[in-house]
Structure formats: structure tokens, C-alpha cells
Design a protein around this motif. Structure first.
Motif, PDB file in Angstrom:
ATOM      1  N   PRO A 171      28.229  -7.881   2.378  1.00 54.78           N
ATOM      2  CA  PRO A 171      27.782  -9.028   3.168  1.00 54.78           C
ATOM      3  C   PRO A 171      27.239  -8.552   4.515  1.00 54.78           C
ATOM      4  O   PRO A 171      27.646  -7.506   5.029  1.00 54.78           O
ATOM      5  CB  PRO A 171      29.048  -9.854   3.378  1.00 54.78           C
ATOM      6  CG  PRO A 171      30.083  -9.270   2.493  1.00 54.78           C
ATOM      7  CD  PRO A 171      29.658  -7.909   2.125  1.00 54.78           C
ATOM      8  N   LYS A 172      26.352  -9.316   5.077  1.00 52.25           N
ATOM      9  CA  LYS A 172      25.786  -8.969   6.383  1.00 52.25           C
ATOM     10  C   LYS A 172      26.879  -8.952   7.449  1.00 52.25           C
ATOM     11  O   LYS A 172      26.917  -8.069   8.305  1.00 52.25           O
ATOM     12  CB  LYS A 172      24.695  -9.975   6.763  1.00 52.25           C
ATOM     13  CG  LYS A 172      24.010  -9.657   8.065  1.00 52.25           C
ATOM     14  CD  LYS A 172      22.871 -10.617   8.341  1.00 52.25           C
ATOM     15  CE  LYS A 172      22.188 -10.266   9.645  1.00 52.25           C
ATOM     16  NZ  LYS A 172      21.082 -11.173   9.930  1.00 52.25           N
ATOM     17  N   HIS A 173      27.777  -9.917   7.407  1.00 52.49           N
ATOM     18  CA  HIS A 173      28.856 -10.009   8.385  1.00 52.49           C
ATOM     19  C   HIS A 173      30.191  -9.791   7.691  1.00 52.49           C
ATOM     20  O   HIS A 173      30.517 -10.499   6.740  1.00 52.49           O
ATOM     21  CB  HIS A 173      28.856 -11.382   9.068  1.00 52.49           C
ATOM     22  CG  HIS A 173      27.559 -11.701   9.727  1.00 52.49           C
ATOM     23  ND1 HIS A 173      27.159 -11.114  10.890  1.00 52.49           N
ATOM     24  CD2 HIS A 173      26.552 -12.528   9.356  1.00 52.49           C
ATOM     25  CE1 HIS A 173      25.973 -11.566  11.226  1.00 52.49           C
ATOM     26  NE2 HIS A 173      25.575 -12.421  10.305  1.00 52.49           N
TER      27      HIS A 173
ATOM     28  N   LYS B  62      24.706 -11.281  -4.990  1.00 57.96           N
ATOM     29  CA  LYS B  62      23.994 -11.624  -3.751  1.00 57.96           C
ATOM     30  C   LYS B  62      24.497 -12.948  -3.176  1.00 57.96           C
ATOM     31  O   LYS B  62      24.716 -13.073  -1.969  1.00 57.96           O
ATOM     32  CB  LYS B  62      22.493 -11.680  -4.014  1.00 57.96           C
ATOM     33  CG  LYS B  62      21.669 -11.855  -2.771  1.00 57.96           C
ATOM     34  CD  LYS B  62      20.187 -11.755  -3.075  1.00 57.96           C
ATOM     35  CE  LYS B  62      19.376 -11.863  -1.808  1.00 57.96           C
ATOM     36  NZ  LYS B  62      17.937 -11.737  -2.076  1.00 57.96           N
ATOM     37  N   LYS B  63      24.699 -13.924  -4.032  1.00 61.82           N
ATOM     38  CA  LYS B  63      25.168 -15.238  -3.594  1.00 61.82           C
ATOM     39  C   LYS B  63      26.583 -15.145  -3.002  1.00 61.82           C
ATOM     40  O   LYS B  63      26.869 -15.737  -1.956  1.00 61.82           O
ATOM     41  CB  LYS B  63      25.151 -16.212  -4.766  1.00 61.82           C
ATOM     42  CG  LYS B  63      25.557 -17.613  -4.402  1.00 61.82           C
ATOM     43  CD  LYS B  63      25.475 -18.539  -5.607  1.00 61.82           C
ATOM     44  CE  LYS B  63      25.930 -19.937  -5.238  1.00 61.82           C
ATOM     45  NZ  LYS B  63      25.913 -20.836  -6.376  1.00 61.82           N
TER      46      LYS B  63
ATOM     47  N   ALA C 274      28.046 -12.430  -1.728  1.00 64.32           N
ATOM     48  CA  ALA C 274      27.979 -11.671  -0.471  1.00 64.32           C
ATOM     49  C   ALA C 274      27.496 -12.566   0.667  1.00 64.32           C
ATOM     50  O   ALA C 274      28.031 -12.518   1.777  1.00 64.32           O
ATOM     51  CB  ALA C 274      27.059 -10.464  -0.632  1.00 64.32           C
ATOM     52  N   SER C 275      26.503 -13.392   0.387  1.00 63.78           N
ATOM     53  CA  SER C 275      25.988 -14.308   1.401  1.00 63.78           C
ATOM     54  C   SER C 275      27.027 -15.343   1.806  1.00 63.78           C
ATOM     55  O   SER C 275      27.211 -15.630   2.997  1.00 63.78           O
ATOM     56  CB  SER C 275      24.728 -14.997   0.865  1.00 63.78           C
ATOM     57  OG  SER C 275      24.244 -15.927   1.800  1.00 63.78           O
ATOM     58  N   LYS C 276      27.723 -15.904   0.836  1.00 68.03           N
ATOM     59  CA  LYS C 276      28.765 -16.899   1.111  1.00 68.03           C
ATOM     60  C   LYS C 276      29.910 -16.275   1.911  1.00 68.03           C
ATOM     61  O   LYS C 276      30.415 -16.873   2.865  1.00 68.03           O
ATOM     62  CB  LYS C 276      29.281 -17.479  -0.209  1.00 68.03           C
ATOM     63  CG  LYS C 276      30.372 -18.500  -0.062  1.00 68.03           C
ATOM     64  CD  LYS C 276      29.850 -19.804   0.478  1.00 68.03           C
ATOM     65  CE  LYS C 276      30.968 -20.849   0.431  1.00 68.03           C
ATOM     66  NZ  LYS C 276      30.579 -22.077   1.068  1.00 68.03           N
ATOM     67  N   TYR C 277      30.332 -15.061   1.537  1.00 69.28           N
ATOM     68  CA  TYR C 277      31.373 -14.351   2.278  1.00 69.28           C
ATOM     69  C   TYR C 277      30.934 -14.180   3.740  1.00 69.28           C
ATOM     70  O   TYR C 277      31.708 -14.432   4.664  1.00 69.28           O
ATOM     71  CB  TYR C 277      31.647 -12.980   1.659  1.00 69.28           C
ATOM     72  CG  TYR C 277      32.675 -12.185   2.426  1.00 69.28           C
ATOM     73  CD1 TYR C 277      33.997 -12.164   2.018  1.00 69.28           C
ATOM     74  CD2 TYR C 277      32.339 -11.469   3.569  1.00 69.28           C
ATOM     75  CE1 TYR C 277      34.960 -11.458   2.728  1.00 69.28           C
ATOM     76  CE2 TYR C 277      33.276 -10.763   4.283  1.00 69.28           C
ATOM     77  CZ  TYR C 277      34.585 -10.760   3.866  1.00 69.28           C
ATOM     78  OH  TYR C 277      35.523 -10.062   4.581  1.00 69.28           O
ATOM     79  N   SER C 278      29.704 -13.741   3.929  1.00 73.56           N
ATOM     80  CA  SER C 278      29.170 -13.539   5.270  1.00 73.56           C
ATOM     81  C   SER C 278      29.211 -14.833   6.080  1.00 73.56           C
ATOM     82  O   SER C 278      29.613 -14.834   7.251  1.00 73.56           O
ATOM     83  CB  SER C 278      27.733 -13.016   5.179  1.00 73.56           C
ATOM     84  OG  SER C 278      27.215 -12.752   6.449  1.00 73.56           O
ATOM     85  N   ASP C 279      28.811 -15.937   5.464  1.00 73.33           N
ATOM     86  CA  ASP C 279      28.840 -17.241   6.138  1.00 73.33           C
ATOM     87  C   ASP C 279      30.258 -17.637   6.534  1.00 73.33           C
ATOM     88  O   ASP C 279      30.489 -18.111   7.646  1.00 73.33           O
ATOM     89  CB  ASP C 279      28.249 -18.328   5.241  1.00 73.33           C
ATOM     90  CG  ASP C 279      26.757 -18.168   5.004  1.00 73.33           C
ATOM     91  OD1 ASP C 279      26.103 -17.400   5.745  1.00 73.33           O
ATOM     92  OD2 ASP C 279      26.252 -18.808   4.065  1.00 73.33           O
TER      93      ASP C 279
END
Length: 79
Positions: free
Chosen positions: A3-5, A34-35, A37-42
Motif C-alpha cells: 500500500p502507498k501508506h 491492488k484493490k 492495497a489501496s483500501k489498506y492505504s486509505d
């Protein structure tokens, strides 16, 4: 895929979650990685912005539960 964050080397050179998060996400179907990882980051970013002292615990718990529910299991022993 990471994840980004997330809690990483910049936060602590001794304790960081990058390896564990990557391993967890790799257990998911490629179409979901990808989905997730994005949700985790959010989730992580929102909790850290809210100054939630348990942001790391809560976001990692969410990831663990998601992986437990959707992980790919090899029932034939081919891997």
C-alpha cells in the motif's frame, strides 16, 4: 505489492510492517491485490490523520481478516 501508506522503515528502522503486509497481500488473488492495497492505504491514512493511536493495529487487523476470508489456498500441493 505494498500500500502507498503503511507503517514502514521511515517510521521505525527496527519495527516496520512492509514485509508482513507484502506477504499477506501476496496470498490474495492477483485480481484483488491492488484493490486491497489501496483500501489498506486509505484505512491507515484516515486513522493516522485522526490521530488514532491504534492505526497500525486496526489497519493490520483489517488486512488479516480480509486475507483470511479471500486468500488463495493450494489444495493440490502444486506450489
Amino acid at each position: 505489492m505494498l500500500p502507498k501508506h503503511h507503517y514502514n522503515f521511515d517510521d521505525s528502522s527496527i519495527f516496520n510492517d512492509s514485509g508482513w503486509i507484502g506477504e499477506q497481500i501476496d496470498m490474495l488473488p492477483i485480481s484483488m491485490q491492488k484493490k486491497v492495497a489501496s483500501k489498506y492505504s486509505d484505512i491507515y491514512l484516515k486513522l493516522t490523520n485522526d490521530k488514532d493511536k491504534k492505526a497500525r493495529f486496526r489497519s493490520n487487523s483489517w488486512l488479516r481478516k480480509t486475507v483470511d476470508k479471500y486468500k488463495v489456498t493450494n489444495k493440490e500441493g502444486l506450489f
